[in-house]
Each structure stands twice: as C-alpha cells, then as structure tokens.
Design a protein around this motif. Structure first.
Motif, PDB file in Angstrom:
ATOM      1  N   HIS A  62       0.761  -1.122   0.031  1.00 27.22           N
ATOM      2  CA  HIS A  62      -0.062   0.290   0.050  1.00 27.22           C
ATOM      3  C   HIS A  62       0.889   1.449   0.047  1.00 27.22           C
ATOM      4  N   THR A  65       0.324   3.253   3.507  1.00 25.11           N
ATOM      5  CA  THR A  65       0.374   2.627   4.909  1.00 25.11           C
ATOM      6  C   THR A  65       1.660   1.654   5.012  1.00 25.11           C
ATOM      7  N   LYS A  67       1.431  -1.417   4.026  1.00 25.17           N
ATOM      8  CA  LYS A  67       0.969  -2.607   4.302  1.00 25.17           C
ATOM      9  C   LYS A  67       1.005  -3.815   3.026  1.00 25.17           C
ATOM     10  N   LYS A  89     -16.598  -3.362  -4.224  1.00 23.38           N
ATOM     11  CA  LYS A  89     -16.000  -2.557  -2.972  1.00 23.38           C
ATOM     12  C   LYS A  89     -14.630  -1.878  -3.637  1.00 23.38           C
ATOM     13  N   ARG A  92     -14.436   0.331  -6.663  1.00 15.85           N
ATOM     14  CA  ARG A  92     -15.039   1.505  -6.430  1.00 15.85           C
ATOM     15  C   ARG A  92     -14.088   2.318  -5.720  1.00 15.85           C
ATOM     16  N   ARG A  93     -13.584   2.010  -4.679  1.00 13.50           N
ATOM     17  CA  ARG A  93     -12.649   2.682  -3.858  1.00 13.50           C
ATOM     18  C   ARG A  93     -11.314   3.075  -4.548  1.00 13.50           C
ATOM     19  N   TRP A  97      -9.709   6.529  -5.751  1.00 16.10           N
ATOM     20  CA  TRP A  97      -8.376   7.145  -5.114  1.00 16.10           C
ATOM     21  C   TRP A  97      -7.595   7.321  -6.230  1.00 16.10           C
TER      22      TRP A  97
ATOM     23  N   GLU B  61     -12.351  -5.416   6.854  1.00 12.64           N
ATOM     24  CA  GLU B  61     -12.566  -4.036   6.048  1.00 12.64           C
ATOM     25  C   GLU B  61     -11.588  -2.758   6.543  1.00 12.64           C
ATOM     26  N   CYS B  65      -6.070  -2.658   4.759  1.00 11.20           N
ATOM     27  CA  CYS B  65      -4.967  -1.422   4.609  1.00 11.20           C
ATOM     28  C   CYS B  65      -4.059  -1.018   5.466  1.00 11.20           C
ATOM     29  N   ILE B  89     -14.772   8.515   2.986  1.00 11.38           N
ATOM     30  CA  ILE B  89     -14.542   8.969   1.529  1.00 11.38           C
ATOM     31  C   ILE B  89     -13.203   9.446   1.354  1.00 11.38           C
ATOM     32  N   TYR B  92      -7.915   9.761   5.854  1.00 11.04           N
ATOM     33  CA  TYR B  92      -6.542  10.258   5.873  1.00 11.04           C
ATOM     34  C   TYR B  92      -5.833  10.166   4.405  1.00 11.04           C
ATOM     35  N   ASP B  94      -7.222   8.474   1.807  1.00  9.42           N
ATOM     36  CA  ASP B  94      -7.615   7.297   1.018  1.00  9.42           C
ATOM     37  C   ASP B  94      -8.949   7.248   0.895  1.00  9.42           C
ATOM     38  N   ASP B  95      -9.539   6.398  -0.005  1.00  8.10           N
ATOM     39  CA  ASP B  95     -10.969   6.150  -0.136  1.00  8.10           C
ATOM     40  C   ASP B  95     -11.279   4.816   0.510  1.00  8.10           C
ATOM     41  N   ALA B  96     -11.873   4.919   1.950  1.00  7.00           N
ATOM     42  CA  ALA B  96     -12.262   3.885   2.581  1.00  7.00           C
ATOM     43  C   ALA B  96     -13.784   3.501   2.881  1.00  7.00           C
ATOM     44  N   SER B  97     -14.367   4.460   1.763  1.00 13.20           N
ATOM     45  CA  SER B  97     -15.899   4.076   1.880  1.00 13.20           C
ATOM     46  C   SER B  97     -16.336   2.670   1.993  1.00 13.20           C
ATOM     47  N   LEU B  98     -17.681   2.610   2.784  1.00 17.39           N
ATOM     48  CA  LEU B  98     -18.355   1.386   3.031  1.00 17.39           C
ATOM     49  C   LEU B  98     -19.777   1.380   2.781  1.00 17.39           C
TER      50      LEU B  98
END
Lengths: 118, 196
Positions: A62, A65, A67, A89, A92-93, A97, B61, B65, B89, B92, B94-98
């Motif tokens: 990543h 991060t 990771k 998911k 989309r993300r 990004w 989830e 990351c 969204i 920090y 990044d897009d971490a939308s759920l």
C-alpha cells in the motif's frame, strides 16, 4: 403486422442490448493497470501498479500505509475474483482514489479480464 | 451461624479465589516491567495492553489496508468522526468508503469498545486529537501517544524505510496486532529493542 414485428424486434433489442456483455479486453485492462494519474492532493501520480505492482503474482504494498497486499493473480491467490461484493467495493474505492472517479462498466470489465489472465 | 450464611461465605471465598487466580493468570507473564505498566495504567489512556480486535468485519474491512487499531486507542467520539460516511470517503487521504450496513456494524463495534469515556475527559489526552491534524483524529497526535514516544528519534521511525510512520505500530511493536504494547516486545527495524 410488419410494424408490430418491427416494434417487437426493436423492443427485444432494447431489452437485450444492456445485457450484451461488452468484449472485456484484458489488453486494455493491462494498459489501464499501469496508466498513471496525477493527484490533486500533492501525492505522487498513482496507477493500480503503485500498490499492486506490475507482476500480479507478487505481493504489493500500500502506497500510504506500507501494508503488504496479497498477490492479485488468481493463479497464485485463488481467493481473488471469487467474491463479487468485494470486487465491486475495491474497484469503487480504488478507481476513486487512483483515477479520481468511479470506473465505468467497460473499464471494470477490462481490469477483471486482465487480472483473470494472471 | 445459620447454614445459608455459611454457604454465602463459602461462595464468596470460592469466587474471590477464582478471581485472584484469573488475575494471576492474566499477569502471569509480567515481571520486570510490571511496575512501569501499572504506573502507565493509572496515569494514561494509552495502556500497554489493550483488548485484542475481535470483530471479523472490522479486521477485514479496516485491516486490509492498515493494522486494525484496537478500539481502545481512541475515545468513542473520535471513532464516530472517523466513521462518518463523508469522512470515510477521504480517510487520511485514501478512499475507505463502506456500504451503510458495514459502516454501521463497524461503528457500533468501535463505539462499544472505545477508550474509557470518563478518562477521555481528562484535559490533554487522546480526546483532544482532531484539532492538531486539521481534520480527523489521529492516535499518533494524542498527548498519551506523544508522551510514550517522545524520546524516539525521528530517524528510527519516519526516517527508517522499514517503519516510515508512527502509524505503523506493528513495525516496531511485535505484538501490536494482539494489543500488546509492552516494551519487551519492541524491536525497531535496524535498531533493536527499546527501553525507556
């Protein structure tokens, strides 16, 4: 009668068209994978390969991060592309990004087609 | 003495014996830094032992990351801000939308297991985090975190390619993922153990 037939045909076409699978193109997916997009927040330009690498059989990392990300290639990581909710998911993300917007259906199909071949 | 009272005393004795043995078990592997640890627990929200993460959705989830930080590292209101839909969204950078279902589940888990609310009211502790980062709260900007890490030179963390950031707890705290931040389990890459 002729007109009815034409209408029927047209309707059938309209019904079928959205369901016709576009030709998912692994080559286009491969090109999209390494295409870099400039970022507006001062970060370095990003592509899919920034975090996932160019060799999908290898783990990625990543960009923020650090990771470790398990390999994307189903040939070495059979869990990949098995869960449609997960695929949606992450596409989309990660499209948001990386590209700054959601990917359209054709782009997503191309990425999936490319990953499948790895 | 009537037999019921006698029974109650017996029960009480048995219960306290059991409680004491479990307490002993819990701290069985503490020895040399036990005093330090107790001192931290009295004074600080930032404890050296935190309940391990026990929610599969949270681990999946959030842990895909970054380390799934123990809920006890932040007070409930900080988690609530982090878990707001708009905040996810831009998480920090990044897009971490759920999905709403996942967001609700994780929010509930974090809220229920967050740092002690009463203690988070102490001035200068982990609840006063957001202002510093100009946005979302950060564990690394809490007074407790800074206090615990103020003697670590930057070259060992931000200047260390194997660590990069204070947010990578598990780069140095070998048992961070289990919620164990004891000094004895610190191994800074390229440097080694660290003791205050």
């Amino acid at each position: 009668m002729k007109r009815h037939l034409a209408t029927a045909l047209l309707s059938a076409n309209l019904l079928i068209l959205p369901a016709i699978p576009w030709a998912a193109d692994p080559v286009a997916g491969a090109a999209g994978w390494i295409k870099e997009y400039p970022q507006t927040d001062g970060s370095k330009p990003r592509s899919c390969s920034t975090c996932h690498g160019r060799d999908l059989t290898q783990p990625g990392q990543h960009a923020k991060t650090g990771k470790v990300i398990e390999p994307m290639a189903p040939s070495v990581n059979p869990q990949r592309l098995t869960d449609s909710a997960k695929i949606e998911k992450w596409l989309r993300r990660n499209c948001r990004w990386t590209i700054g917007r959601e990917c359209n259906a054709a782009e997503k199909a191309d990425f999936i087609a490319y990953i499948k071949t790895q | 003495m009537n037999p019921f009272a006698c029974q109650s005393v017996l029960t009480l004795l048995l219960t306290s014996t059991l409680a004491m043995s479990s307490a002993h078990l819990a701290f069985a592997d503490d020895d040399d830094d036990e005093d330090d640890e107790h001192e931290h627990k009295r004074n600080s929200l930032f404890e050296s032992r935190l309940a391990p993460v026990v929610n599969a959705t949270y681990s999946e989830e959030c842990g895909s990351c970054h380390m799934a930080y123990q809920p006890g590292l932040l007070p409930p209101r900080d988690w609530a801000r982090i878990m707001a839909p708009d905040a996810l969204i831009n998480h920090y950078g990044d897009d971490a939308s759920l999905s709403e279902a996942l967001r609700a589940e994780i929010s509930a888990f974090l809220g229920a297991n967050a740092a002690n609310v009463a203690r988070s009211m102490v001035p200068g502790d982990a609840s006063n985090t957001g202002a510093v980062s100009g946005g979302l709260p950060r564990i690394t900007e809490s007074a407790d975190f800074k206090h615990e890490h103020d003697e670590i030179p930057a070259r060992l963390v931000t200047g260390n390619p194997e660590v990069n950031s204070f947010s990578q707890c598990n780069a140095c705290h070998q048992k961070a993922a289990e919620g164990n931040y004891d000094e004895r389990w610190i191994d800074i890459p390229g440097h080694g153990p660290w003791r205050d």
